[in-house]
Design a protein around this motif. Structure first.
Motif, PDB file in Angstrom:
ATOM      1  N   GLY A   1       0.842  -1.208   0.163  1.00 15.79           N
ATOM      2  CA  GLY A   1       0.030   0.084  -0.022  1.00 15.79           C
ATOM      3  C   GLY A   1       0.692   1.169  -0.015  1.00 15.79           C
ATOM      4  N   VAL A   2       0.140   2.595  -0.411  1.00  9.91           N
ATOM      5  CA  VAL A   2       0.781   3.810  -0.269  1.00  9.91           C
ATOM      6  C   VAL A   2      -0.163   4.810   0.152  1.00  9.91           C
ATOM      7  CG1 VAL A   2       0.384   4.026  -2.606  1.00  9.91           C
ATOM      8  CG2 VAL A   2       2.225   5.373  -1.498  1.00  9.91           C
ATOM      9  N   VAL A   3       0.229   5.805   0.983  1.00 12.28           N
ATOM     10  CA  VAL A   3      -0.536   6.710   1.339  1.00 12.28           C
ATOM     11  C   VAL A   3      -0.680   7.780   0.058  1.00 12.28           C
ATOM     12  CG1 VAL A   3      -0.732   8.886   2.800  1.00 12.28           C
ATOM     13  CG2 VAL A   3       0.171   6.508   3.751  1.00 12.28           C
ATOM     14  N   THR A   4      -1.927   8.092  -0.240  1.00 14.57           N
ATOM     15  CA  THR A   4      -2.111   8.763  -1.509  1.00 14.57           C
ATOM     16  C   THR A   4      -2.791  10.245  -0.949  1.00 14.57           C
ATOM     17  OG1 THR A   4      -4.391   7.735  -1.674  1.00 14.57           O
ATOM     18  CG2 THR A   4      -2.106   7.005  -3.068  1.00 14.57           C
ATOM     19  N   GLY A   5      -3.243  10.577   0.150  1.00 16.29           N
ATOM     20  CA  GLY A   5      -3.898  11.548   0.622  1.00 16.29           C
ATOM     21  C   GLY A   5      -3.998  11.897   1.999  1.00 16.29           C
ATOM     22  N   LEU A   6      -4.021  13.219   2.353  1.00 14.11           N
ATOM     23  CA  LEU A   6      -4.121  13.679   3.802  1.00 14.11           C
ATOM     24  C   LEU A   6      -5.123  14.763   3.711  1.00 14.11           C
ATOM     25  CD1 LEU A   6      -0.469  13.749   5.040  1.00 14.11           C
ATOM     26  CD2 LEU A   6      -2.185  12.034   5.802  1.00 14.11           C
ATOM     27  N   GLN A   7      -6.116  14.911   4.677  1.00 17.64           N
ATOM     28  CA  GLN A   7      -7.078  15.855   4.642  1.00 17.64           C
ATOM     29  C   GLN A   7      -7.521  16.021   6.084  1.00 17.64           C
ATOM     30  OE1 GLN A   7      -8.300  17.506   1.883  1.00 17.64           O
ATOM     31  NE2 GLN A   7      -9.349  18.987   3.257  1.00 17.64           N
ATOM     32  N   PRO A   8      -7.108  17.274   6.513  1.00 14.67           N
ATOM     33  CA  PRO A   8      -8.102  17.571   8.016  1.00 14.67           C
ATOM     34  C   PRO A   8      -9.499  17.419   7.927  1.00 14.67           C
ATOM     35  CG  PRO A   8      -6.549  19.423   7.214  1.00 14.67           C
ATOM     36  CD  PRO A   8      -6.731  18.513   6.018  1.00 14.67           C
ATOM     37  N   ALA A   9      -9.982  16.866   9.072  1.00 12.65           N
ATOM     38  CA  ALA A   9     -11.430  16.498   9.414  1.00 12.65           C
ATOM     39  C   ALA A   9     -11.749  15.997  10.730  1.00 12.65           C
ATOM     40  CB  ALA A   9     -11.617  15.058   8.314  1.00 12.65           C
ATOM     41  N   ASP A  10     -12.925  16.651  11.062  1.00 10.31           N
ATOM     42  CA  ASP A  10     -13.530  16.258  12.409  1.00 10.31           C
ATOM     43  C   ASP A  10     -12.284  16.118  13.528  1.00 10.31           C
ATOM     44  OD1 ASP A  10     -15.703  15.764  10.902  1.00 10.31           O
ATOM     45  OD2 ASP A  10     -15.233  13.728  10.619  1.00 10.31           O
ATOM     46  N   GLY A  11     -11.532  17.134  13.464  1.00 14.23           N
ATOM     47  CA  GLY A  11     -10.570  17.650  14.761  1.00 14.23           C
ATOM     48  C   GLY A  11      -9.375  16.568  14.552  1.00 14.23           C
ATOM     49  N   GLY A  12      -9.228  15.789  13.415  1.00 10.67           N
ATOM     50  CA  GLY A  12      -8.005  14.964  13.112  1.00 10.67           C
ATOM     51  C   GLY A  12      -7.745  14.969  11.604  1.00 10.67           C
ATOM     52  N   THR A  13      -7.471  13.870  11.136  1.00  7.87           N
ATOM     53  CA  THR A  13      -6.953  13.945   9.703  1.00  7.87           C
ATOM     54  C   THR A  13      -7.401  12.628   9.085  1.00  7.87           C
ATOM     55  OG1 THR A  13      -4.866  14.922  10.342  1.00  7.87           O
ATOM     56  CG2 THR A  13      -4.933  13.760   8.222  1.00  7.87           C
ATOM     57  N   HIS A  14      -7.864  12.695   7.709  1.00  7.81           N
ATOM     58  CA  HIS A  14      -8.339  11.634   6.860  1.00  7.81           C
ATOM     59  C   HIS A  14      -7.237  11.178   6.236  1.00  7.81           C
ATOM     60  CE1 HIS A  14     -13.077  11.785   7.500  1.00  7.81           C
ATOM     61  NE2 HIS A  14     -12.399  11.393   8.688  1.00  7.81           N
ATOM     62  N   VAL A  15      -6.728  10.151   6.155  1.00  9.47           N
ATOM     63  CA  VAL A  15      -5.706   9.542   5.310  1.00  9.47           C
ATOM     64  C   VAL A  15      -6.345   8.403   4.305  1.00  9.47           C
ATOM     65  CG1 VAL A  15      -3.637   8.207   5.373  1.00  9.47           C
ATOM     66  CG2 VAL A  15      -4.054   9.548   7.290  1.00  9.47           C
ATOM     67  N   THR A  16      -5.856   8.668   3.002  1.00 12.18           N
ATOM     68  CA  THR A  16      -6.288   7.988   2.040  1.00 12.18           C
ATOM     69  C   THR A  16      -4.945   7.070   1.769  1.00 12.18           C
ATOM     70  OG1 THR A  16      -7.938   9.578   0.984  1.00 12.18           O
ATOM     71  CG2 THR A  16      -7.166   7.638  -0.290  1.00 12.18           C
ATOM     72  N   VAL A  17      -5.592   5.564   1.647  1.00 11.61           N
ATOM     73  CA  VAL A  17      -4.550   4.481   1.240  1.00 11.61           C
ATOM     74  C   VAL A  17      -5.107   3.715   0.206  1.00 11.61           C
ATOM     75  CG1 VAL A  17      -3.052   2.799   2.409  1.00 11.61           C
ATOM     76  CG2 VAL A  17      -3.887   4.641   4.049  1.00 11.61           C
ATOM     77  N   ASP A  18      -4.023   3.401  -0.644  1.00 11.49           N
ATOM     78  CA  ASP A  18      -4.125   2.783  -1.805  1.00 11.49           C
ATOM     79  C   ASP A  18      -3.634   1.474  -1.487  1.00 11.49           C
ATOM     80  OD1 ASP A  18      -5.603   4.664  -3.135  1.00 11.49           O
ATOM     81  OD2 ASP A  18      -4.415   5.161  -4.454  1.00 11.49           O
ATOM     82  N   VAL A  19      -4.410   0.148  -1.824  1.00 13.06           N
ATOM     83  CA  VAL A  19      -3.741  -1.310  -1.389  1.00 13.06           C
ATOM     84  C   VAL A  19      -3.954  -1.911  -2.789  1.00 13.06           C
ATOM     85  CG1 VAL A  19      -4.114  -2.991   0.007  1.00 13.06           C
ATOM     86  CG2 VAL A  19      -4.337  -0.950   0.887  1.00 13.06           C
ATOM     87  N   ARG A  20      -2.916  -2.663  -3.001  1.00 16.55           N
ATOM     88  CA  ARG A  20      -2.942  -3.501  -4.248  1.00 16.55           C
ATOM     89  C   ARG A  20      -2.383  -4.743  -3.696  1.00 16.55           C
ATOM     90  NH1 ARG A  20       1.462  -2.879  -9.271  1.00 16.55           N
ATOM     91  NH2 ARG A  20       0.704  -4.465 -10.566  1.00 16.55           N
ATOM     92  N   GLY A  21      -3.055  -5.919  -4.015  1.00 16.66           N
ATOM     93  CA  GLY A  21      -2.946  -7.250  -3.904  1.00 16.66           C
ATOM     94  C   GLY A  21      -2.702  -8.178  -5.183  1.00 16.66           C
TER      95      GLY A  21
END
Length: 418
Positions: free
Chosen positions: A381-401
């Protein structure tokens, strides 16, 4: 389009958008069912199975894995919900043209809140779309989208799932894919610096060097492969194939573990591969994550036992996951892993990396090559995005199997971190 074709299409179109009465789960969610899911997946997340830890966490008690959302209302081995739901009626129409085999190929989850023991769910399904006839690697067929809203019996929304299934005609499949053993890179007979016994499976070490020899385009088993040298934990230097890892996942200095692989001529030879990544016991913060950050790969052995365990633990008794004869009859080479099982493995991979108090906000996955017994599916997997949200951070992770046949699963998830 002939009159017969137009009538066939009209019968399908008449079912799109119809909303069925709710399908109620046979039972409320239980801690026992969550533990069985964890046993099948190999998930040690304490949020799912340690009441004392969970009570002191942000969860305030045991929660169910996020990707289990759409398993709780499945009918199980003995179908007890009413017949003639919209999906049944679509399947009946498709069966008149020979489209009788089924595989779930894509799913999109949105979660409103975590599920907990005691939640008794209802599913509100409808047919979102039925595609025109398509040509796929499995054969010719139609994609069917089932859109389901999930609520508790008290009416509280908990999530939505869009499940895309392929209904295909097994008679239109032109070839059965090669077995995993036919497509694995040819094994290199391992060598050691001294005439000692070959290392047992599970021996750990560090990769000190690797190379990718030249290869021929034909035959197939001469595709790109890697050879590596490692310093094992006991100081032994050992060279062998680097297996179950794409070349872009391999680098000098990475941790490796010895695994045993059976060759086509029946030999058992050690290979080097990546160990299962260590599960975090604390939850990552946004400061520990950056776009482009890689997740360590996780090679997951695929066996008949693991396929059956994942299917039954997720209440999926579709015979193509459990019965080899049925899988053959429906055009598959062997039994294959269900989409809930593949999603469960990705869920585990993500929360092992993010930590036990990370919350999965949404989840999307698409299946391609099937996971058959005797193969290995490696998740990365790889982290593809970071976005402030709801007092924390939303992290987008793409996974390949990936397995020996190519990509098995392509997934993406949004994870909420403190």
């Amino acid at each position: 389009m002939t009159g017969s074709d137009a009538d066939f299409r009209a019968r399908l179109d008449a079912l799109i958008g119809l909303t069925d009465p709710p399908r109620r789960a046979k039972d409320a969610i239980t801690e026992a069912a969550i533990r069985i899911w964890c046993d099948a997946v190999g998930d040690e997340n304490p949020a799912y199975q340690d009441p004392q830890w969970a009570a002191g966490s942000v969860w305030g008690g045991i929660v169910a894995p996020a990707t289990s959302l759409n398993m709780w209302t499945l009918p199980g081995n003995r179908r007890r919900h009413r017949h003639a739901e919209s999906l049944d009626r679509v399947n009946e129409v498709l069966a008149t043209r020979g489209f009788t085999s089924v595989a779930a190929v894509q799913t999109e989850h949105t979660y409103v809140r975590p599920l907990r023991p005691g939640d008794h769910l209802e599913q509100f399904p409808s047919i979102g779309a039925v595609s025109p006839e398509k040509s796929t690697r499995l054969g010719r067929g139609h994609f069917v989208d089932l859109v389901s809203d999930y609520r508790t019996v008290e009416g509280e929304p908990v999530g939505r799932v869009v499940l895309r299934m392929l209904r295909w005609n097994p008679a239109t499949r032109t070839e059965v894919p090669a077995t995993p053993g036919d497509r694995l890179a040819r094994p290199v007979r391992p060598v050691a610096a001294a005439p000692i016994d070959l290392p047992p499976a599970g021996t750990t070490g560090t990769l000190t060097a690797h190379l990718q020899p030249g290869y021929a385009a034909d035959p197939l088993d001469e595709r790109p492969y890697l050879v590596g040298s490692a310093e094992l934990a006991d100081g032994t230097r050992f060279s062998a194939d680097v297996a179950y890892l794409r070349p872009d996942l391999v680098h000098d200095g990475m941790p490796v573990v010895v695994a045993h692989r059976r060759t086509r001529d029946g030999q058992i030879l050690p290979v080097l591969t990546a160990p299962r990544p260590e599960r975090r016991t604390s939850t990552r913060t946004a400061a520990e994550v950056s776009v482009g950050q890689r997740l360590a790969p996780w090679p997951v052995p695929v066996t008949q036992l693991s396929i059956a365990a994942l299917a039954t633990a997720t209440f999926d008794f579709n015979d193509v996951h459990l019965d080899r004869d049925a899988a053959h009859e429906r055009g598959a080479r062997d039994v294959y892993m269900n989409i809930l099982g593949s999603s469960a493995l990705v869920n585990c991979y993500l929360t092992d990396w993010a930590g036990p108090e990370a919350r999965v906000v949404d989840f999307r996955t698409r299946l391609a090559a099937q996971n058959h017994p005797g193969d290995t599916c490696t998740l990365d997997g790889v982290v593809t995005g970071l976005q402030p949200a709801d007092g924390g951070t939303h992290v987008t992770v793409d996974v390949r199997g990936t397995n020996s046949l190519g990509d098995h699963v392509i997934a993406s998830a949004t994870i909420a971190l403190p």
